[in-house]
Motif scaffolding. Structure first.
Motif, PDB file in Angstrom:
ATOM      1  N   GLY A 195       1.467 -10.157 -12.383  1.00  0.00           N
ATOM      2  CA  GLY A 195       0.900  -8.908 -11.674  1.00  0.00           C
ATOM      3  C   GLY A 195       0.326  -9.173 -10.307  1.00  0.00           C
ATOM      4  N   ALA A 196      -0.290 -10.416 -10.349  1.00  0.00           N
ATOM      5  CA  ALA A 196      -1.150 -10.631  -9.019  1.00  0.00           C
ATOM      6  C   ALA A 196      -0.247 -10.926  -7.967  1.00  0.00           C
ATOM      7  CB  ALA A 196      -1.793 -12.018  -9.168  1.00  0.00           C
ATOM      8  N   THR A 197       0.882 -11.490  -8.113  1.00  0.00           N
ATOM      9  CA  THR A 197       1.981 -11.508  -7.368  1.00  0.00           C
ATOM     10  C   THR A 197       2.532 -10.329  -6.664  1.00  0.00           C
ATOM     11  OG1 THR A 197       2.725 -13.796  -8.127  1.00  0.00           O
ATOM     12  CG2 THR A 197       4.540 -12.849  -6.660  1.00  0.00           C
ATOM     13  N   HIS A 198       2.883  -9.341  -7.781  1.00  0.00           N
ATOM     14  CA  HIS A 198       3.553  -8.082  -7.386  1.00  0.00           C
ATOM     15  C   HIS A 198       2.414  -7.343  -6.434  1.00  0.00           C
ATOM     16  CE1 HIS A 198       6.789  -8.943  -9.947  1.00  0.00           C
ATOM     17  NE2 HIS A 198       6.214  -8.625 -11.305  1.00  0.00           N
ATOM     18  N   ILE A 199       1.127  -7.568  -6.590  1.00  0.00           N
ATOM     19  CA  ILE A 199       0.194  -6.915  -6.021  1.00  0.00           C
ATOM     20  C   ILE A 199       0.251  -7.258  -4.165  1.00  0.00           C
ATOM     21  CG2 ILE A 199      -2.234  -6.353  -5.600  1.00  0.00           C
ATOM     22  CD1 ILE A 199      -2.567  -6.119  -8.522  1.00  0.00           C
ATOM     23  N   ARG A 200       0.148  -8.755  -4.281  1.00  0.00           N
ATOM     24  CA  ARG A 200       0.190  -9.311  -3.103  1.00  0.00           C
ATOM     25  C   ARG A 200       1.520  -8.751  -2.094  1.00  0.00           C
ATOM     26  NH1 ARG A 200       0.953 -14.107  -4.515  1.00  0.00           N
ATOM     27  NH2 ARG A 200      -1.243 -14.446  -5.230  1.00  0.00           N
ATOM     28  N   GLU A 201       2.726  -8.763  -3.010  1.00  0.00           N
ATOM     29  CA  GLU A 201       3.956  -8.333  -2.434  1.00  0.00           C
ATOM     30  C   GLU A 201       3.718  -6.844  -1.738  1.00  0.00           C
ATOM     31  OE1 GLU A 201       6.941  -9.036  -4.966  1.00  0.00           O
ATOM     32  OE2 GLU A 201       7.024 -11.119  -4.706  1.00  0.00           O
ATOM     33  N   ALA A 202       2.981  -6.087  -2.375  1.00  0.00           N
ATOM     34  CA  ALA A 202       2.894  -4.379  -2.219  1.00  0.00           C
ATOM     35  C   ALA A 202       2.000  -4.396  -1.117  1.00  0.00           C
ATOM     36  CB  ALA A 202       2.390  -3.794  -3.428  1.00  0.00           C
ATOM     37  N   LEU A 203       0.977  -5.270  -1.106  1.00  0.00           N
ATOM     38  CA  LEU A 203       0.206  -5.065   0.092  1.00  0.00           C
ATOM     39  C   LEU A 203       0.805  -5.707   1.539  1.00  0.00           C
ATOM     40  CD1 LEU A 203      -3.120  -6.517  -1.557  1.00  0.00           C
ATOM     41  CD2 LEU A 203      -2.630  -4.125  -0.987  1.00  0.00           C
ATOM     42  N   ALA A 239      -2.457   7.534  13.836  1.00  0.00           N
ATOM     43  CA  ALA A 239      -3.112   6.729  13.031  1.00  0.00           C
ATOM     44  C   ALA A 239      -2.964   7.053  11.425  1.00  0.00           C
ATOM     45  CB  ALA A 239      -4.594   6.393  13.376  1.00  0.00           C
ATOM     46  N   GLU A 240      -3.147   8.558  11.295  1.00  0.00           N
ATOM     47  CA  GLU A 240      -3.172   9.049   9.999  1.00  0.00           C
ATOM     48  C   GLU A 240      -1.611   8.734   9.369  1.00  0.00           C
ATOM     49  OE1 GLU A 240      -5.311  10.180   8.309  1.00  0.00           O
ATOM     50  OE2 GLU A 240      -6.964  10.938   9.539  1.00  0.00           O
ATOM     51  N   LYS A 241      -0.752   9.084  10.220  1.00  0.00           N
ATOM     52  CA  LYS A 241       0.755   8.818   9.650  1.00  0.00           C
ATOM     53  C   LYS A 241       0.990   7.393   9.216  1.00  0.00           C
ATOM     54  CE  LYS A 241       5.510   9.668  11.020  1.00  0.00           C
ATOM     55  NZ  LYS A 241       6.017   8.457  10.170  1.00  0.00           N
ATOM     56  N   ILE A 242       0.722   6.445  10.064  1.00  0.00           N
ATOM     57  CA  ILE A 242       0.640   5.069   9.791  1.00  0.00           C
ATOM     58  C   ILE A 242       0.012   4.796   8.493  1.00  0.00           C
ATOM     59  CG2 ILE A 242       0.504   2.784  10.561  1.00  0.00           C
ATOM     60  CD1 ILE A 242       0.570   3.739  13.506  1.00  0.00           C
ATOM     61  N   LEU A 243      -1.157   5.326   8.444  1.00  0.00           N
ATOM     62  CA  LEU A 243      -2.047   4.910   7.306  1.00  0.00           C
ATOM     63  C   LEU A 243      -1.203   5.449   5.766  1.00  0.00           C
ATOM     64  CD1 LEU A 243      -4.609   3.792   5.957  1.00  0.00           C
ATOM     65  CD2 LEU A 243      -5.715   5.969   6.370  1.00  0.00           C
ATOM     66  N   GLN A 244      -0.857   6.723   6.105  1.00  0.00           N
ATOM     67  CA  GLN A 244      -0.235   7.426   4.749  1.00  0.00           C
ATOM     68  C   GLN A 244       1.136   6.671   4.369  1.00  0.00           C
ATOM     69  OE1 GLN A 244      -1.745   9.970   2.980  1.00  0.00           O
ATOM     70  NE2 GLN A 244      -0.185   9.115   1.622  1.00  0.00           N
ATOM     71  N   ASP A 245       1.642   6.062   5.515  1.00  0.00           N
ATOM     72  CA  ASP A 245       3.226   5.474   5.382  1.00  0.00           C
ATOM     73  C   ASP A 245       2.816   4.156   4.741  1.00  0.00           C
ATOM     74  OD1 ASP A 245       4.265   7.603   6.395  1.00  0.00           O
ATOM     75  OD2 ASP A 245       4.719   6.389   8.435  1.00  0.00           O
ATOM     76  N   ALA A 246       1.806   3.519   5.184  1.00  0.00           N
ATOM     77  CA  ALA A 246       1.461   2.097   4.513  1.00  0.00           C
ATOM     78  C   ALA A 246       0.862   2.364   3.038  1.00  0.00           C
ATOM     79  CB  ALA A 246       0.249   1.581   5.467  1.00  0.00           C
ATOM     80  N   ALA A 247       0.054   3.552   2.890  1.00  0.00           N
ATOM     81  CA  ALA A 247      -0.280   3.618   1.412  1.00  0.00           C
ATOM     82  C   ALA A 247       0.834   3.896   0.411  1.00  0.00           C
ATOM     83  CB  ALA A 247      -1.399   4.362   1.472  1.00  0.00           C
ATOM     84  N   ASP A 248       1.675   4.672   0.903  1.00  0.00           N
ATOM     85  CA  ASP A 248       2.910   5.293   0.035  1.00  0.00           C
ATOM     86  C   ASP A 248       3.823   3.702  -0.087  1.00  0.00           C
ATOM     87  OD1 ASP A 248       2.050   7.852   0.419  1.00  0.00           O
ATOM     88  OD2 ASP A 248       3.418   8.410   1.942  1.00  0.00           O
ATOM     89  N   GLU A 249       3.954   3.076   0.816  1.00  0.00           N
ATOM     90  CA  GLU A 249       4.790   1.864   0.780  1.00  0.00           C
ATOM     91  C   GLU A 249       4.209   1.183  -0.278  1.00  0.00           C
ATOM     92  OE1 GLU A 249       7.783  -0.622   0.797  1.00  0.00           O
ATOM     93  OE2 GLU A 249       7.930   1.121   1.956  1.00  0.00           O
ATOM     94  N   ALA A 250       2.595   0.898  -0.566  1.00  0.00           N
ATOM     95  CA  ALA A 250       2.141  -0.227  -1.140  1.00  0.00           C
ATOM     96  C   ALA A 250       2.151   0.546  -2.508  1.00  0.00           C
ATOM     97  CB  ALA A 250       0.874  -0.199  -0.848  1.00  0.00           C
ATOM     98  N   VAL A 251       2.097   1.838  -2.886  1.00  0.00           N
ATOM     99  CA  VAL A 251       2.188   2.281  -4.152  1.00  0.00           C
ATOM    100  C   VAL A 251       3.618   2.371  -4.757  1.00  0.00           C
ATOM    101  CG1 VAL A 251       1.986   4.642  -5.411  1.00  0.00           C
ATOM    102  CG2 VAL A 251       0.083   3.878  -3.560  1.00  0.00           C
ATOM    103  N   LYS A 252       4.555   2.659  -3.957  1.00  0.00           N
ATOM    104  CA  LYS A 252       5.850   2.783  -4.219  1.00  0.00           C
ATOM    105  C   LYS A 252       6.320   1.389  -4.652  1.00  0.00           C
ATOM    106  CE  LYS A 252       9.502   2.826  -1.158  1.00  0.00           C
ATOM    107  NZ  LYS A 252      10.087   2.992  -0.069  1.00  0.00           N
ATOM    108  N   SER A 253       5.882   0.248  -4.128  1.00  0.00           N
ATOM    109  CA  SER A 253       6.113  -1.231  -4.476  1.00  0.00           C
ATOM    110  C   SER A 253       5.440  -1.449  -5.758  1.00  0.00           C
ATOM    111  CB  SER A 253       5.680  -2.057  -3.250  1.00  0.00           C
ATOM    112  OG  SER A 253       6.405  -2.062  -1.966  1.00  0.00           O
ATOM    113  N   ILE A 254       4.420  -1.302  -5.917  1.00  0.00           N
ATOM    114  CA  ILE A 254       3.726  -1.843  -7.026  1.00  0.00           C
ATOM    115  C   ILE A 254       4.342  -1.044  -8.345  1.00  0.00           C
ATOM    116  CG2 ILE A 254       1.537  -0.195  -7.155  1.00  0.00           C
ATOM    117  CD1 ILE A 254       1.599  -3.688  -8.004  1.00  0.00           C
ATOM    118  N   THR A 255       4.521   0.310  -8.182  1.00  0.00           N
ATOM    119  CA  THR A 255       5.300   1.308  -9.196  1.00  0.00           C
ATOM    120  C   THR A 255       6.662   0.657  -9.810  1.00  0.00           C
ATOM    121  OG1 THR A 255       4.091   2.956  -8.277  1.00  0.00           O
ATOM    122  CG2 THR A 255       5.827   3.476  -9.926  1.00  0.00           C
TER     123      THR A 255
END
Length: 267
Positions: A195-203, A239-255
């Protein structure tokens, strides 16, 4: 200043204009000043210094001081300008000084560009001034846009390519563009053995999202399972768009790896 470059000796301000003035001489009845942008003399009468009683005008202005004044009357035949200090609000003073600083900076940038082009500054300004002012509202604003977007920003409004290219080189080197910073908090969890590796990859995926040139995404640990996502960009909308895109990518990756994620703005 640039806008008066070709007609400094003949232009006069209009009643109601805000002007930057240098105090030359102080008398018991007022102060004589020079209007920096017009090279004209004017008088600040003691009755226009303050809305209250003025015991000593030197408590409000001093010789050699630069101050923002409002034009009351202009007599071009007599070469006389009446001015007021008490009718200038704090907001007007602040905005005028900011405008003056921008004009001086623009003047300096165009001078540097004209030296590189080996063309007189007045000639360069005559070729580009009107187009830039009409499109961007001011010379400095146009130069700042060129610092962000390159020569195309100027070429599109009719600035000759050779001049636009040199100006873009100069302003990119000398204008420090303001950036905005926003952040949010990711909550990422993954109970898998790796799990730690998956979290790192998501970030890492969050940091690698496609973004405009110059924008940055930084991710760091707050306290697992919470991670901060910080974005630097040219404006809040971007900035808001980039932040949301980054968050969406992290959540998608970990899911995708069987974990779960959530994002909260501004924490």
């Amino acid at each position: 200043m640039i806008k008066n470059m070709a007609s400094k000796k003949t232009e006069w301000p209009e009643p109601g204009d805000l002007v930057l003035a240098s105090v030359q001489k102080i008398t018991d009845y007022g102060a004589y000043v020079v209007l920096d942008e017009y090279q004209k003399e004017g008088l600040l009468h003691i009755s226009e210094v303050s809305s209250g009683w003025v015991r000593n005008i030197r408590d409000f202005v001093r010789q050699g001081q630069k101050t923002v004044l409002k034009v009351l009357r202009v007599d071009t035949e007599k070469g006389h300008v009446d001015l007021s200090l008490r009718r200038v609000s704090k907001r007007e003073r602040r905005e005028k000084i900011l405008s003056w600083k921008k004009e001086r900076k623009a003047d300096s940038l165009l001078r540097s560009a004209s030296e590189k082009l080996r063309q007189p500054m007045e000639e360069v300004y005559n070729k580009i001034g009107t187009q830039i002012e009409e499109k961007f509202g001011g010379i400095y604003e146009g130069l700042e846009r060129a610092a962000r977007e390159g020569p195309d920003a100027l070429i599109e409004v009719g600035v000759p390519k050779d001049i636009a290219t040199v100006i873009a080189e100069v302003v990119k080197e000398k204008i420090k563009l303001p950036m905005v910073k926003i952040k949010g908090t990711l909550d990422l969890q993954c109970m898998k053995p790796n799990g730690a590796t998956h979290i790192r990859e998501a970030l890492l995926n969050a940091q690698k999202i496609e973004k405009p040139k110059g924008a940055k995404v930084r991710v760091y640990v707050v306290s697992p399972p919470k991670y901060c996502v910080e974005v630097l960009a040219e404006d809040y909308k971007e900035a808001e768009k980039i932040l949301q895109d980054a968050a969406d990518e992290a959540v998608k990756s970990i899911t995708k790896t069987g974990g779960q994620g959530a994002f909260q703005r501004g924490k």
